[in-house]
Design an enzyme around this catalytic site. Structure first.
Site, PDB file in Angstrom:
ATOM      1  N   GLU A 281     -28.945  43.693  16.826  1.00  0.00           N
ATOM      2  CA  GLU A 281     -27.842  42.750  16.997  1.00  0.00           C
ATOM      3  C   GLU A 281     -26.865  43.241  18.073  1.00  0.00           C
ATOM      4  O   GLU A 281     -26.172  42.451  18.707  1.00  0.00           O
ATOM      5  CB  GLU A 281     -27.112  42.572  15.658  1.00  0.00           C
ATOM      6  CG  GLU A 281     -26.664  41.145  15.417  1.00  0.00           C
ATOM      7  CD  GLU A 281     -26.257  40.873  13.974  1.00  0.00           C
ATOM      8  OE1 GLU A 281     -27.028  40.210  13.270  1.00  0.00           O
ATOM      9  OE2 GLU A 281     -25.179  41.321  13.550  1.00  0.00           O
ATOM     10  N   HIS A 302     -51.914  53.446   8.361  1.00  0.00           N
ATOM     11  CA  HIS A 302     -53.110  52.694   7.964  1.00  0.00           C
ATOM     12  C   HIS A 302     -52.915  51.193   8.166  1.00  0.00           C
ATOM     13  O   HIS A 302     -53.674  50.389   7.633  1.00  0.00           O
ATOM     14  CB  HIS A 302     -53.463  53.022   6.510  1.00  0.00           C
ATOM     15  CG  HIS A 302     -53.772  54.478   6.325  1.00  0.00           C
ATOM     16  ND1 HIS A 302     -55.061  54.965   6.290  1.00  0.00           N
ATOM     17  CD2 HIS A 302     -52.957  55.561   6.252  1.00  0.00           C
ATOM     18  CE1 HIS A 302     -55.015  56.293   6.155  1.00  0.00           C
ATOM     19  NE2 HIS A 302     -53.747  56.680   6.143  1.00  0.00           N
ATOM     20  N   LYS A 416     -27.638  28.652  12.967  1.00  0.00           N
ATOM     21  CA  LYS A 416     -26.680  28.074  12.020  1.00  0.00           C
ATOM     22  C   LYS A 416     -26.329  26.645  12.426  1.00  0.00           C
ATOM     23  O   LYS A 416     -26.316  25.748  11.599  1.00  0.00           O
ATOM     24  CB  LYS A 416     -25.392  28.909  11.986  1.00  0.00           C
ATOM     25  CG  LYS A 416     -25.557  30.273  11.355  1.00  0.00           C
ATOM     26  CD  LYS A 416     -24.190  30.941  11.241  1.00  0.00           C
ATOM     27  CE  LYS A 416     -24.318  32.390  10.864  1.00  0.00           C
ATOM     28  NZ  LYS A 416     -23.077  33.131  11.036  1.00  0.00           N
TER      29      LYS A 416
HETATM   30  O1  PA5 Z   1     -23.087  42.693  12.002  1.00  0.00           O
HETATM   31  C1  PA5 Z   1     -22.658  41.567  11.787  1.00  0.00           C
HETATM   32  O2  PA5 Z   1     -21.530  41.207  12.188  1.00  0.00           O
HETATM   33  C2  PA5 Z   1     -23.453  40.553  10.993  1.00  0.00           C
HETATM   34  O3  PA5 Z   1     -24.729  41.006  10.706  1.00  0.00           O
HETATM   35  C3  PA5 Z   1     -22.751  40.206   9.708  1.00  0.00           C
HETATM   36  O4  PA5 Z   1     -22.595  41.344   8.934  1.00  0.00           O
HETATM   37  C4  PA5 Z   1     -23.517  39.143   8.911  1.00  0.00           C
HETATM   38  O5  PA5 Z   1     -23.776  38.025   9.699  1.00  0.00           O
HETATM   39  C5  PA5 Z   1     -22.729  38.727   7.675  1.00  0.00           C
HETATM   40  O6  PA5 Z   1     -21.484  38.232   8.037  1.00  0.00           O
HETATM   41  P1  PA5 Z   1     -20.307  38.109   7.005  1.00  0.00           P
HETATM   42  O7  PA5 Z   1     -19.951  39.460   6.538  1.00  0.00           O
HETATM   43  O8  PA5 Z   1     -19.193  37.455   7.761  1.00  0.00           O
HETATM   44  O9  PA5 Z   1     -20.792  37.260   5.863  1.00  0.00           O
END
Ligand code: PA5
Length: 428
Positions: A281, A302, A416
């Protein structure tokens, strides 16, 4: 050996190539420290191990004790950075089979009806509490799970007792979850503005579930503090965390655009999942980024071993080696030796595991898969604290060298928007 150690000997990168990045690394390091107090820069994790909220930390411990006392199960509701860190540390440091006194189970990290059905069936007759975690307070997956599990807990215990069993970790002021927590007077923990989801394991996001699992969170923070001090060095020559970040970038430029994080300890599986999210990310944007993947060895030798050995040559491997095993299991001699294993008699299983690791590294390096080795003294809270900080800092440095912003995730919005349109959510 003390703490973490980086070994680039099999990385096919020369020391001179690494040191070419020294000036750039120094500039980036200094810019992190210059911008660290600006919330908008999301650098709050940088000094968290020394500057965390001590009052909140004590509240975490107190609530963890309460949950341990009155619950057999803690349901942690969250997705992405709001659950992976807790799961990574908890699963790395607890028995993989037995249900702990307070077992941690997870919800809100998918939209599967089977999953929530099975979970409800599993917990409904047990005593349980809920820790719902969402920084934005609006993420669909955890919000749906919380709506369902809140109904369950309220029906089971009544409104007043349910309120004492729900713990909310969210933003200080914003979001639907904060609003709900305020109205219902739930116990609330704060995710600092300046700490993004995937960098938040050392805040209440990770610490409350980890403490409930019986893990020493003081030791976890102590390890992270050691790392903060050890890697607060702009000189690339002495900073192994930044050397890892640079090595990844050099390999990427050579065409090795897939990194495989390999462990030889199944308890580390979720550390890899956490690491995949952290790097994926943070770096995968603007058409750039190393694709982070993971394997649990020797299991996956494996399944994925063939590809790694002989498939497309665009890989490199980062192995986490745990130097000292916790449990010394010995392979005993057998009189009949029908399985032909007596050549291993009186050797420990860890010894065999380590030889498998050495043999695999040699084979993969010979098969043109560059290797980075990260050695960890022992699998315990302190060393994991150090490893977590090491990866967070390396990720921030690596992404910045790559030229992307390692602290945003604009691409997550695309699915989303489509999902909301298809679900006919008002405004989409
Ligand atoms: O690293 C990040 O910002 C994301 O992976 C969030 O943790 C994830 O989308 C969850 O978001 P939130 O904590 O707002 O529910």
């Amino acid at each position: 050996m003390v703490g973490l150690k980086l070994d680039l000997e099999n990385s096919k990168i020369g020391n001179r190539d690494i040191l070419r990045y020294a000036k750039r690394v120094e500039e980036i390091h200094n810019s992190f420290y210059e911008k660290k107090d600006d919330d908008e820069q999301f650098l709050g994790w940088l000094e968290l191990p020394t500057k965390y909220d001590k009052k909140e930390f004590e509240k975490i411990k107190k609530c963890a004790k309460k949950i341990q006392k009155d619950s057999n199960v803690l349901v942690v509701i969250g997705i992405g950075g709001s659950y992976l860190g807790a799961r990574a540390v908890t699963e790395a440091l607890t028995n993989q089979f037995s249900n702990k006194q307070t077992e941690i189970v997870y919800a809100g990290n998918n939209l599967s009806p089977n999953y929530i059905h099975d979970l409800i069936e599993y917990i409904e007759d047990k005593d349980f509490s809920i820790n719902v975690i969402s920084k934005s307070g609006t993420t669909t997956e955890p919000a749906i799970a919380f709506r369902m599990l809140r109904k369950l807990i309220e029906e089971k215990y009544g409104l007043a007792e349910a309120r004492k069993r729900i713990f909310v970790t969210t933003d200080k002021e914003k979001g639907a979850l904060k609003k709900l927590a305020k109205r219902e007077k739930y116990e609330t923990f704060v995710i600092p503005n300046s700490v993004g989801g995937r960098y938040s394991v050392l805040t209440a996001v990770g610490l409350l579930p980890i403490a409930v699992a019986g893990i020493n969170i003081d030791k976890l923070m102590e390890g992270a503090k050691i790392a903060q001090e050890k890697y607060n060095d702009p000189a690339l020559k002495y900073n192994e965390c930044y050397q890892y970040a640079v090595a990844r970038n050099i390999l990427y430029k050579k065409g090795n655009n897939i990194e495989i994080l390999a462990n030889y300890e199944p308890r580390m599986h979720y550390i890899t999942e956490w690491w995949k999210q952290l790097f994926g990310e943070s770096e995968g944007k603007d058409g750039e980024g190393i694709y982070p993947s993971g394997v649990d060895f020797t299991t996956d030798l494996h399944s994925m071993g063939q590809y790694i050995q002989e498939g497309r040559r665009n890989l490199f491997e980062t192995v986490i080696k745990i130097e000292k095993a916790d449990n010394n299991v010995i392979i005993e001699a057998d009189e009949d030796n029908l399985d032909g294993l007596n050549y291993l008699a009186n050797k420990t299983l860890d010894y065999v595991n380590k030889k498998a690791m050495e043999g695999t590294i040699e084979a993969h390096v010979n098969g043109d898969v560059p290797n980075i080795l990260i050695s960890m003294e022992k699998l315990d809270a302190k060393n994991l604290g150090e490893l977590i900080y090491f990866f967070e800092l390396a990720c921030a440095m690596s992404g910045t060298i790559l030229g992307v912003n390692p602290f945003n995730q604009p691409g997550v919005e695309a699915y989303k928007k489509n999902m909301f349109r298809l679900l006919e959510k008002p405004g989409y």
